[in-house]
Design an enzyme around this catalytic site. Structure first.
Site, mmCIF file in Angstrom:
data_model
loop_
_atom_site.group_PDB
_atom_site.id
_atom_site.type_symbol
_atom_site.label_atom_id
_atom_site.label_comp_id
_atom_site.label_asym_id
_atom_site.label_seq_id
_atom_site.Cartn_x
_atom_site.Cartn_y
_atom_site.Cartn_z
ATOM 1 N N HIS A 99 -9.695 3.463 56.495
ATOM 2 C CA HIS A 99 -9.713 4.918 56.609
ATOM 3 C C HIS A 99 -10.770 5.468 55.661
ATOM 4 C CE1 HIS A 99 -6.523 4.276 53.385
ATOM 5 N NE2 HIS A 99 -7.377 5.075 52.777
HETATM 6 P P1 TYD Z 1 -1.654 3.685 53.677
HETATM 7 O O1 TYD Z 1 -2.549 4.743 53.114
HETATM 8 O O2 TYD Z 1 -1.451 3.645 55.158
HETATM 9 O O3 TYD Z 1 -2.144 2.268 53.204
HETATM 10 P P2 TYD Z 1 -3.568 1.610 53.477
HETATM 11 O O4 TYD Z 1 -4.143 1.402 52.124
HETATM 12 O O5 TYD Z 1 -3.359 0.324 54.179
HETATM 13 O O6 TYD Z 1 -4.339 2.592 54.321
HETATM 14 O O7 TYD Z 1 -0.253 3.837 52.958
HETATM 15 C C1 TYD Z 1 0.906 3.123 53.367
HETATM 16 C C2 TYD Z 1 2.089 4.068 53.369
HETATM 17 O O8 TYD Z 1 2.344 4.608 52.084
HETATM 18 C C3 TYD Z 1 1.873 5.243 54.310
HETATM 19 O O9 TYD Z 1 3.107 5.515 54.957
HETATM 20 C C4 TYD Z 1 1.544 6.380 53.391
HETATM 21 C C5 TYD Z 1 2.286 6.021 52.114
HETATM 22 N N1 TYD Z 1 1.616 6.480 50.890
HETATM 23 C C6 TYD Z 1 2.237 7.456 50.111
HETATM 24 O O10 TYD Z 1 3.316 7.990 50.438
HETATM 25 N N2 TYD Z 1 1.623 7.853 48.947
HETATM 26 C C7 TYD Z 1 0.441 7.323 48.545
HETATM 27 O O11 TYD Z 1 -0.072 7.700 47.469
HETATM 28 C C8 TYD Z 1 -0.199 6.322 49.381
HETATM 29 C C9 TYD Z 1 -1.508 5.723 48.978
HETATM 30 C C10 TYD Z 1 0.434 5.940 50.528
#
Ligand code: TYD
Length: 133
Positions: free
Chosen positions: A49
């Protein structure tokens, strides 16, 4: 693209190592949030992303992984392999992480609270967003 690295001063002595991270000093923004990625299963790649506004600094405080950054023109792979070495993830940079060692703990500092509306999770949308920016 050229990655922007952030060097954390290692304050070690014969007892072991210590690194201090100060908001607005060792990272170039006010830290509003920190999170860490650990126990990553073998072969997992995650991230994929970009953020519209969020700025982050990531550092592998244990183990190692690779951080791939893509500004829409070129991709660069940054080995995250030292607790003293951070990488800046600027807004508008597509990124993902791979090659996690089993003991990897990737600590990330961010300049804002979690906000799903700041994410661009589709690469085509990311390219379009860059054009319109
Ligand atoms: P996500 O951003 O999808 O992880 P990746 O690094 O693989 O893109 O985050 C995983 C899950 O955690 C998603 O449901 C969003 C949640 N999340 C939070 O609630 N707070 C945060 O600070 C972060 C980074 C993720």
């Amino acid at each position: 693209m050229t990655p922007e690295l952030v060097e954390f001063k290692q304050l070690g002595d014969d007892r072991g190592n210590l690194i201090a991270v100060e908001s607005g000093r060792s990272v170039p923004f006010t830290i509003e949030r920190a999170y860490y990625i650990y126990n990553t299963a073998d072969g997992v790649e995650r991230g994929f992303h970009a953020h519209k506004a969020l700025t982050q600094v990531a550092v592998a405080v244990a183990g190692s992984c690779d951080m791939i950054l893509d500004d829409g023109n070129a991709e660069v792979s940054v080995p995250m392999d030292s607790p003293g070495k951070g990488v800046l993830i600027a807004p508008g940079v597509w990124h993902y992480m791979k090659s996690f060692s089993p003991d990897c703990v990737l600590l990330v500092f961010a300049d804002a609270h979690y906000d799903e509306s700041d994410y661009i999770r589709d690469y085509g949308e990311f390219k379009q967003w860059l054009k319109e920016r």
